[in-house]
Motif scaffolding. Sequence first.
Motif, PDB file in Angstrom:
ATOM      1  N   SER A 100      40.295 -16.957  11.445  1.00 36.36           N
ATOM      2  CA  SER A 100      39.598 -18.213  11.151  1.00 36.36           C
ATOM      3  C   SER A 100      38.662 -17.985   9.973  1.00 36.36           C
ATOM      4  N   PHE A 101      38.249 -19.079   9.350  1.00 36.01           N
ATOM      5  CA  PHE A 101      37.276 -18.966   8.271  1.00 36.01           C
ATOM      6  C   PHE A 101      35.941 -18.458   8.809  1.00 36.01           C
ATOM      7  N   ALA A 102      35.574 -18.880  10.009  1.00 39.30           N
ATOM      8  CA  ALA A 102      34.315 -18.416  10.618  1.00 39.30           C
ATOM      9  C   ALA A 102      34.315 -16.894  10.770  1.00 39.30           C
ATOM     10  N   GLU A 103      35.447 -16.326  11.029  1.00 38.06           N
ATOM     11  CA  GLU A 103      35.573 -14.872  11.146  1.00 38.06           C
ATOM     12  C   GLU A 103      35.536 -14.214   9.756  1.00 38.06           C
ATOM     13  N   PHE A 104      36.074 -14.912   8.759  1.00 36.48           N
ATOM     14  CA  PHE A 104      36.142 -14.380   7.393  1.00 36.48           C
ATOM     15  C   PHE A 104      34.805 -14.420   6.657  1.00 36.48           C
ATOM     16  N   TYR A 105      34.014 -15.464   6.870  1.00 37.91           N
ATOM     17  CA  TYR A 105      32.830 -15.694   6.050  1.00 37.91           C
ATOM     18  C   TYR A 105      31.819 -14.534   6.073  1.00 37.91           C
ATOM     19  N   PRO A 106      31.528 -13.911   7.204  1.00 37.18           N
ATOM     20  CA  PRO A 106      30.632 -12.743   7.158  1.00 37.18           C
ATOM     21  C   PRO A 106      31.176 -11.613   6.263  1.00 37.18           C
ATOM     22  N   PHE A 107      32.482 -11.391   6.311  1.00 38.60           N
ATOM     23  CA  PHE A 107      33.114 -10.412   5.422  1.00 38.60           C
ATOM     24  C   PHE A 107      32.910 -10.833   3.969  1.00 38.60           C
ATOM     25  N   TYR A 108      33.121 -12.104   3.686  1.00 45.67           N
ATOM     26  CA  TYR A 108      32.961 -12.636   2.332  1.00 45.67           C
ATOM     27  C   TYR A 108      31.534 -12.408   1.828  1.00 45.67           C
ATOM     28  N   LEU A 109      30.556 -12.717   2.658  1.00 49.63           N
ATOM     29  CA  LEU A 109      29.161 -12.509   2.256  1.00 49.63           C
ATOM     30  C   LEU A 109      28.869 -11.035   2.015  1.00 49.63           C
ATOM     31  N   ASN A 110      29.454 -10.165   2.807  1.00 43.66           N
ATOM     32  CA  ASN A 110      29.280  -8.727   2.613  1.00 43.66           C
ATOM     33  C   ASN A 110      29.836  -8.268   1.268  1.00 43.66           C
ATOM     34  N   GLU A 111      30.852  -8.946   0.786  1.00 42.30           N
ATOM     35  CA  GLU A 111      31.447  -8.642  -0.516  1.00 42.30           C
ATOM     36  C   GLU A 111      30.603  -9.195  -1.665  1.00 42.30           C
ATOM     37  N   MET A 135      23.629 -21.360  -1.084  1.00 36.38           N
ATOM     38  CA  MET A 135      22.633 -21.042  -2.110  1.00 36.38           C
ATOM     39  C   MET A 135      21.810 -22.282  -2.456  1.00 36.38           C
ATOM     40  N   LEU A 136      22.458 -23.428  -2.550  1.00 39.42           N
ATOM     41  CA  LEU A 136      21.738 -24.670  -2.857  1.00 39.42           C
ATOM     42  C   LEU A 136      20.729 -25.031  -1.770  1.00 39.42           C
ATOM     43  N   THR A 137      21.076 -24.767  -0.529  1.00 36.12           N
ATOM     44  CA  THR A 137      20.211 -25.116   0.593  1.00 36.12           C
ATOM     45  C   THR A 137      19.184 -24.029   0.934  1.00 36.12           C
ATOM     46  N   GLY A 138      19.254 -22.893   0.232  1.00 34.24           N
ATOM     47  CA  GLY A 138      18.296 -21.822   0.465  1.00 34.24           C
ATOM     48  C   GLY A 138      18.670 -20.855   1.571  1.00 34.24           C
ATOM     49  N   ARG A 139      19.808 -21.041   2.176  1.00 34.37           N
ATOM     50  CA  ARG A 139      20.254 -20.112   3.233  1.00 34.37           C
ATOM     51  C   ARG A 139      20.528 -18.725   2.675  1.00 34.37           C
ATOM     52  N   ILE A 140      21.030 -18.700   1.434  1.00 37.82           N
ATOM     53  CA  ILE A 140      21.315 -17.445   0.738  1.00 37.82           C
ATOM     54  C   ILE A 140      20.478 -17.432  -0.538  1.00 37.82           C
ATOM     55  N   ARG A 141      19.835 -16.316  -0.779  1.00 40.97           N
ATOM     56  CA  ARG A 141      19.013 -16.169  -1.975  1.00 40.97           C
ATOM     57  C   ARG A 141      19.887 -15.879  -3.195  1.00 40.97           C
ATOM     58  N   PHE A 142      19.559 -16.550  -4.312  1.00 37.38           N
ATOM     59  CA  PHE A 142      20.296 -16.243  -5.546  1.00 37.38           C
ATOM     60  C   PHE A 142      19.408 -16.125  -6.732  1.00 37.38           C
ATOM     61  N   MET A 182      37.441 -21.151  -0.174  1.00 39.29           N
ATOM     62  CA  MET A 182      36.535 -21.836   0.755  1.00 39.29           C
ATOM     63  C   MET A 182      35.173 -21.145   0.783  1.00 39.29           C
ATOM     64  N   GLY A 183      35.189 -19.816   0.787  1.00 39.74           N
ATOM     65  CA  GLY A 183      33.958 -19.045   0.806  1.00 39.74           C
ATOM     66  C   GLY A 183      33.098 -19.298  -0.421  1.00 39.74           C
ATOM     67  N   ASP A 184      33.746 -19.448  -1.577  1.00 40.31           N
ATOM     68  CA  ASP A 184      33.000 -19.747  -2.804  1.00 40.31           C
ATOM     69  C   ASP A 184      32.155 -21.000  -2.637  1.00 40.31           C
ATOM     70  N   TRP A 185      32.758 -22.042  -2.079  1.00 40.34           N
ATOM     71  CA  TRP A 185      32.058 -23.325  -1.976  1.00 40.34           C
ATOM     72  C   TRP A 185      31.047 -23.337  -0.838  1.00 40.34           C
ATOM     73  N   VAL A 186      31.324 -22.624   0.242  1.00 38.96           N
ATOM     74  CA  VAL A 186      30.333 -22.530   1.322  1.00 38.96           C
ATOM     75  C   VAL A 186      29.141 -21.700   0.837  1.00 38.96           C
ATOM     76  N   MET A 187      29.403 -20.613   0.119  1.00 38.69           N
ATOM     77  CA  MET A 187      28.310 -19.806  -0.416  1.00 38.69           C
ATOM     78  C   MET A 187      27.507 -20.617  -1.438  1.00 38.69           C
ATOM     79  N   PHE A 188      28.171 -21.415  -2.258  1.00 34.97           N
ATOM     80  CA  PHE A 188      27.492 -22.287  -3.226  1.00 34.97           C
ATOM     81  C   PHE A 188      26.544 -23.238  -2.485  1.00 34.97           C
ATOM     82  N   LYS A 189      27.054 -23.866  -1.424  1.00 28.29           N
ATOM     83  CA  LYS A 189      26.221 -24.760  -0.612  1.00 28.29           C
ATOM     84  C   LYS A 189      25.068 -23.987   0.035  1.00 28.29           C
TER      85      LYS A 189
END
Length: 103
Positions: free
Chosen positions: A9-20, A96-103, A87-94
């Motif tokens: 699932s994407f939910a399973e993938f996203y933590p891996f994506y963020l680690n990358e 970053m925009l919302t402040g969940r991830i620092r950029f 999908m990860g690109d756009w979730v990470m973009f969101k």
Amino acid sequence: MSAPKIFHSFAEFYPFYLNEHRNRTCRRLHFIGSSLVLAVIVWVAVSGNLLWLLALPVIGYGFAWVGHFGYEKNRPATFRHPLYSLMGDWVMFKDMLTGRIRF
């Protein structure tokens, strides 16, 4: 080279994506590329010049790949997991925009 990890699932993938994407410069380059992709899409809608759509992969992947090869020192997840990576690109973009991830 080891076989790519299988994600169910994407939910399973996203933590891996963020680690990358731990490197801040890499994340910033992703953000710039995604922002420019959106700007080009708006420009195409306003101008009607569809030729600009050809620039989207170069802009989107260009900035991201510079981040990965130059700063993150890893191979982009796009090569192993293209749909989840997009999908990860756009979730990470969101995120970053919302402040969940620092950029």
